[in-house]
Design a protein around this motif. Structure first.
Motif, short mmCIF file in Angstrom:
data_model
loop_
_atom_site.label_atom_id
_atom_site.label_comp_id
_atom_site.label_asym_id
_atom_site.label_seq_id
_atom_site.Cartn_x
_atom_site.Cartn_y
_atom_site.Cartn_z
N GLU A 153 0.82 -1.21 0.00
CA GLU A 153 0.00 0.00 0.00
C GLU A 153 0.85 1.26 0.00
O GLU A 153 0.62 2.19 -0.78
N LEU A 154 1.83 1.29 0.89
CA LEU A 154 2.70 2.46 0.96
C LEU A 154 3.51 2.62 -0.31
O LEU A 154 3.60 3.72 -0.87
N TYR A 155 4.10 1.55 -0.78
CA TYR A 155 4.91 1.60 -1.99
C TYR A 155 4.06 2.02 -3.19
O TYR A 155 4.47 2.86 -4.00
N LEU A 199 -2.70 8.00 10.58
CA LEU A 199 -3.36 8.78 9.53
C LEU A 199 -4.27 7.93 8.67
O LEU A 199 -4.07 6.72 8.51
N SER A 200 -5.25 8.60 8.09
CA SER A 200 -6.09 7.96 7.08
C SER A 200 -5.29 7.84 5.78
O SER A 200 -4.21 8.43 5.64
N TYR A 201 -5.82 7.07 4.85
CA TYR A 201 -5.14 6.89 3.56
C TYR A 201 -4.93 8.24 2.87
O TYR A 201 -3.86 8.53 2.35
N GLU A 202 -5.97 9.08 2.87
CA GLU A 202 -5.88 10.38 2.21
C GLU A 202 -4.85 11.29 2.88
O GLU A 202 -4.08 11.98 2.23
N GLU A 203 -4.84 11.27 4.21
CA GLU A 203 -3.89 12.11 4.95
C GLU A 203 -2.46 11.67 4.68
O GLU A 203 -1.56 12.52 4.50
N LEU A 204 -2.23 10.37 4.65
CA LEU A 204 -0.88 9.88 4.37
C LEU A 204 -0.46 10.24 2.95
O LEU A 204 0.70 10.55 2.69
N ALA A 205 -1.42 10.19 2.02
CA ALA A 205 -1.11 10.61 0.64
C ALA A 205 -0.67 12.07 0.62
O ALA A 205 0.26 12.43 -0.11
N VAL A 230 0.88 13.66 3.04
CA VAL A 230 2.23 13.71 3.60
C VAL A 230 3.27 13.24 2.59
O VAL A 230 4.31 13.88 2.40
N MET A 231 3.00 12.13 1.93
CA MET A 231 3.95 11.61 0.95
C MET A 231 4.09 12.58 -0.23
O MET A 231 5.18 12.74 -0.78
N ALA A 232 3.00 13.23 -0.61
CA ALA A 232 3.06 14.22 -1.68
C ALA A 232 3.94 15.40 -1.26
O ALA A 232 4.70 15.95 -2.08
N HIS A 233 3.84 15.80 0.00
CA HIS A 233 4.70 16.86 0.53
C HIS A 233 6.18 16.47 0.42
O HIS A 233 7.01 17.28 -0.01
N GLU A 234 6.50 15.24 0.78
CA GLU A 234 7.89 14.79 0.72
C GLU A 234 8.37 14.70 -0.73
O GLU A 234 9.52 15.04 -1.03
N LEU A 235 7.52 14.26 -1.63
CA LEU A 235 7.90 14.24 -3.05
C LEU A 235 8.11 15.65 -3.57
O LEU A 235 8.98 15.88 -4.42
N ALA A 236 7.34 16.61 -3.06
CA ALA A 236 7.53 18.00 -3.47
C ALA A 236 8.91 18.49 -3.05
O ALA A 236 9.58 19.22 -3.81
N HIS A 237 9.37 18.11 -1.87
CA HIS A 237 10.73 18.47 -1.45
C HIS A 237 11.76 17.93 -2.43
O HIS A 237 12.72 18.62 -2.79
N ILE A 238 11.56 16.68 -2.86
CA ILE A 238 12.50 16.07 -3.80
C ILE A 238 12.45 16.78 -5.15
O ILE A 238 13.49 17.12 -5.73
N LYS A 239 11.25 17.03 -5.65
CA LYS A 239 11.11 17.66 -6.95
C LYS A 239 11.71 19.07 -6.96
O LYS A 239 12.28 19.50 -7.97
N ASN A 240 11.60 19.77 -5.84
CA ASN A 240 12.15 21.12 -5.73
C ASN A 240 13.63 21.14 -5.35
O ASN A 240 14.19 22.22 -5.13
N LEU A 255 -3.53 17.13 3.56
CA LEU A 255 -2.25 17.43 4.20
C LEU A 255 -2.46 18.30 5.43
O LEU A 255 -1.79 18.12 6.44
N ALA A 256 -3.39 19.24 5.36
CA ALA A 256 -3.69 20.08 6.52
C ALA A 256 -4.14 19.24 7.70
O ALA A 256 -3.68 19.43 8.84
N ASP A 257 -5.03 18.28 7.47
CA ASP A 257 -5.50 17.41 8.54
C ASP A 257 -4.35 16.54 9.09
O ASP A 257 -4.27 16.30 10.29
#
Length: 306
Positions: free
Chosen positions: A68-70, A119-125, A127-137, A215-217
């Motif tokens: 699921e995480l992967y 976290l719920s599935y949506e909330e974890l998504a 968070v992971m999107a935030h971390e990917l944004a760090h990588i992309k930037n 992400l806010a939640d």
């Protein structure tokens, strides 16, 4: 504007490094300081991800051990138009996550088992999107370099006063001021860089996930949990605190006097304003997918999204 500000702050950090070297050892000291800065940055460029992951005993997972995480990270990376990073799990009760790596082609995201349970599935998504944004930037490299230089400045002041030549060594009062003000100035610059990059990663992460409210939640839940669940590794290695999505330190010691993270309430407000501008609510649109059998981290305790 954030990139210009980051460049100016990093230039200020480099100038501070050279100035400290000059004050402690004249022109020769400045050259030595700049050489040390180049060496430490080169080392951190090639080894930052390995060192950060090893510090937290992070274990790499794949589609078989953590489907699921992967799968979530893979799909988010595709949405962001970036390479798939390596995915790691940290056996840690405190809910948190971070990204590391010198570029998008050599990057990794790490999540604690605590965040998967919280976290719920949506909330974890989110968070992971935030971390990917760090990588992309390319924030992972920027913040690693600033942390390395800030630490090197503290080391430089100590060694300069202890081993500098008597001819070039400044007076006692100047030495004391340098030893106090130089690391403090480096800390403030590092804090400013980290804070500016967190806001940008929140914004882009909200876009990648499709709903900034998730992400806010997640930020609200993580911030509340961090106050009650200590992260002993982070407490022992406070220089790594800037990597996490929420400052993992308890705030009981001096290491948390100047936080590298913006106020969580301000981050949540900005994300909710972004959600309103996108015309989405907490349950509308976005990324969520049904969980798959097997659990998010290889059969260990499951979170509310699995």
């Amino acid at each position: 504007m954030n990139y210009v500000r980051t460049f100016m702050l990093m230039a200020g950090l480099t100038a501070l490094f050279g100035t400290v070297g000059y004050l402690l050892g004249g022109s020769g000291g400045m050259l030595i300081a700049l050489a040390v800065a180049a060496a430490t940055n080169l080392y951190s460029y090639w080894n930052s991800d390995r060192l950060a992951l090893a510090a937290y005993d992070a274990q790499e997972v794949d589609e078989r051990s953590a489907p699921e995480l992967y799968g979530m990270v893979r799909d988010l990376a595709a949405r962001a138009g970036m390479p798939m990073p390596r995915v790691y799990l940290i056996q840690e009760d405190q809910p948190n996550a971070f990204a590391t790596g010198r570029n998008p082609q050599n990057a990794a995201v790490a999540a604690t088992t605590g965040i998967l349970r919280s976290l719920s599935y949506e909330e974890l998504a989110g968070v992971m999107a935030h971390e990917l944004a760090h990588i992309k930037n390319h924030d992972t490299l920027t913040m690693t370099v600033t942390a390395t230089m800030a630490g090197a400045i503290s080391t430089l002041t100590t060694f300069g006063m202890m081993f500098g030549s008597r001819e070039n060594r400044p007076g006692l009062l100047v030495q004391i001021l340098i030893s106090v003000l130089a690391p403090l100035a480096a800390m403030v610059i590092q804090m400013a860089i980290s804070r500016s990059r967190e806001y940008e990663a929140d914004r882009l992460g909200g876009e990648i996930a499709g709903n900034p409210a998730w992400l806010a939640d997640a930020l609200a839940k993580i911030a509340g949990a961090v106050e009650h669940i200590p992260n002993e590794t982070a407490e022992a290695k406070p220089a790594t605190a800037h990597m996490f999505i929420i400052n993992p330190l308890s705030g009981l010691g001096m290491d948390n006097l100047f936080s590298t993270h913006p106020d969580t309430g301000n981050r949540i407000a900005a994300l909710m304003e972004q959600a309103r501008a996108m015309g989405v609510g907490r349950q509308a649109g976005g990324f969520a997918a049904p969980p798959q059998p097997g659990g998010p981290w290889g059969g260990r305790q499951r979170g509310p999204w699995g």
